[in-house]
Motif scaffolding. Structure first.
Motif, PDB file in Angstrom:
ATOM      1  N   ILE A  88     -21.454   6.279  -0.249  1.00 30.45           N
ATOM      2  CA  ILE A  88     -22.217   5.772   0.890  1.00 30.45           C
ATOM      3  C   ILE A  88     -21.323   5.814   2.126  1.00 30.45           C
ATOM      4  O   ILE A  88     -20.263   5.179   2.168  1.00 30.45           O
ATOM      5  CB  ILE A  88     -22.708   4.336   0.638  1.00 30.45           C
ATOM      6  CG1 ILE A  88     -23.523   4.272  -0.662  1.00 30.45           C
ATOM      7  CG2 ILE A  88     -23.553   3.853   1.812  1.00 30.45           C
ATOM      8  CD1 ILE A  88     -24.008   2.878  -1.020  1.00 30.45           C
ATOM      9  N   ILE A 124     -25.184   9.109   0.259  1.00 32.38           N
ATOM     10  CA  ILE A 124     -26.092   8.376   1.131  1.00 32.38           C
ATOM     11  C   ILE A 124     -25.417   8.170   2.482  1.00 32.38           C
ATOM     12  O   ILE A 124     -24.308   7.627   2.559  1.00 32.38           O
ATOM     13  CB  ILE A 124     -26.462   7.008   0.528  1.00 32.38           C
ATOM     14  CG1 ILE A 124     -27.220   7.187  -0.784  1.00 32.38           C
ATOM     15  CG2 ILE A 124     -27.295   6.190   1.514  1.00 32.38           C
ATOM     16  CD1 ILE A 124     -27.482   5.879  -1.519  1.00 32.38           C
ATOM     17  N   CYS A 154     -30.275   6.187   4.261  1.00 29.51           N
ATOM     18  CA  CYS A 154     -30.759   4.821   4.027  1.00 29.51           C
ATOM     19  C   CYS A 154     -30.136   3.911   5.086  1.00 29.51           C
ATOM     20  O   CYS A 154     -29.025   3.412   4.901  1.00 29.51           O
ATOM     21  CB  CYS A 154     -30.385   4.349   2.626  1.00 29.51           C
ATOM     22  SG  CYS A 154     -30.981   5.426   1.302  1.00 29.51           S
ATOM     23  N   ALA A 185     -32.225   6.639  -5.174  1.00 29.60           N
ATOM     24  CA  ALA A 185     -31.659   5.754  -4.155  1.00 29.60           C
ATOM     25  C   ALA A 185     -32.346   4.395  -4.169  1.00 29.60           C
ATOM     26  O   ALA A 185     -31.706   3.356  -4.004  1.00 29.60           O
ATOM     27  CB  ALA A 185     -31.771   6.398  -2.781  1.00 29.60           C
TER      28      ALA A 185
END
Length: 378
Positions: A88, A124, A154, A185
């Motif tokens: 992330i 992500i 996201c 996700a």
């Protein structure tokens, strides 16, 4: 807690700023094994002592808890993330001197991910970005590795001062190109929040984040414009805002005031830049930002005229700014984008004040004043 059979339990968070650290601690607290990557040594030094580098209610306690349980580790590089299947990216996207959004930090973080990417990993992007960044900046760097990977956008949507609470309450937007990736996700974020919202494309999710902050910026600008009219007509802007929405659900005018912070001063410009690249001028967005950016001048002008109209007002006053952080309710110690500094600079041009005292206390919190600011107690 995570089921033992859940495959995406090892997560790497790149960038341990306001967004990344709160997310990393929340995920570790939910049962994920999280490794954070941060290039700033002073941040790592504080974390090594069990302390975050910024104030967020409840963060210190949870940080120490997940470190003690062995669920959160951190370092300067990606080499300690060999077990991660989810990466992330939460690094910053400031505006450059030319007013355009910078992507160099996102590119550097993506290259770190690429250096240890395995087939099937999920990447992500969570930073606030210009439309198309996930597809046109992040994905090509990862694709150059020759590995098969999933990618999603996201966005972070939390409020400083309530970040840990909102990570467990706010709906999480999931942008991906396929239902399989969106579902993957959503399963990850489903361990944090009960609601996930899948949208059809990466760009849709990117735009939702920009819209969230730009909507607020434009709303505040309208309030500031109404306040300017109220001042000219000697009407109370506070009374207009409060009385007008009392029991009336279709108007919710916020109170006027300076608009700053690391998001609202930046994100509308990112939206304007992205729109221009496809031939669209965001006239209302640009006008709203102009109104809000003019507030320090207007505040100083108003105070200057008021002071000169008062008989006996000292020629050399002591000026005190009450609070430096861009937000005080809920309490933060975040000085990024604080409007106190431009207000102070404008006041210094209008008042021959040898001392401009900047208060460093708000909501029970104190911090050091920025360089060049004098500090006085409130």
């Amino acid at each position: 807690m995570l089921p033992k059979t859940f495959s995406d339990r090892n997560v790497s968070v790149l960038g341990l700023g306001y967004v990344g650290l709160t997310l990393a601690v929340a995920m570790a607290d939910a049962g994920f094994q999280v490794h954070g990557v941060e290039v700033r040594q002073d941040v790592l030094d504080k974390l090594g002592q069990g302390n975050p580098h910024f104030h967020e209610p409840g963060l210190t306690e949870k940080l120490r808890h997940v470190i003690a349980r062995g669920r959160f580790t951190f370092s300067r590089n990606q080499q300690d993330c060999s077990q991660a299947s989810v990466f992330i990216i939460t690094v910053g996207t400031p505006l450059g001197k030319d007013g355009r959004v910078r992507t160099d930090m996102i590119e550097a973080a993506t290259r770190q991910v690429a250096s240890c990417l395995h087939d099937g990993d999920l990447v992500i992007l969570r930073s606030t970005v210009k439309l198309g960044t996930t597809r046109n900046v992040v994905a090509p760097i990862l694709r150059a590795t020759g590995k098969q990977f999933d990618i999603a956008f996201c966005p972070e949507r939390t409020l400083e001062g309530q970040a840990l609470l909102e990570l467990n309450q706010l709906p999480q937007i999931i942008g991906a190109e396929s239902l399989d990736v969106a579902t993957r996700a959503a399963q990850i974020f489903g361990f944090l929040t009960p609601t996930t919202v899948k949208v059809s494309t990466l760009e849709t999710a990117e735009l939702i984040k920009l819209v969230d902050n730009t909507y607020r910026d434009v709303t505040f600008a309208f309030s500031n414009e109404i306040a300017k009219l109220c001042n000219a007509m000697e009407i109370s802007a506070v009374e207009v805002a409060r009385a007008g929405k009392l029991g009336y659900p279709r108007t919710n005018l916020p109170l006027p005031g300076p608009v700053g912070g690391p998001c609202l001063e930046k994100d509308p410009h990112i939206l304007i830049e992205a729109a221009r690249e496809v031939g669209v001028e965001m006239a209302i967005t640009a006008a709203g930002r102009l109104v809000n950016e003019s507030q320090p001048v207007e505040v100083a002008d108003f105070l200057g005229k008021l002071a000169h109209s008062m008989q006996g007002f000292p020629e050399v006053p002591t000026i005190s700014l009450m609070g430096l952080a861009f937000k005080g309710r809920p309490a933060t110690d975040d000085l990024r984008g604080t409007m106190a500094k431009p207000v102070l600079e404008e006041l210094r041009q209008r008042f021959p004040a040898p001392v401009c005292a900047a208060s460093t206390r708000w909501c029970g919190r104190t911090t050091s004043a920025p360089s060049g600011w004098s500090r006085r107690p409130t």
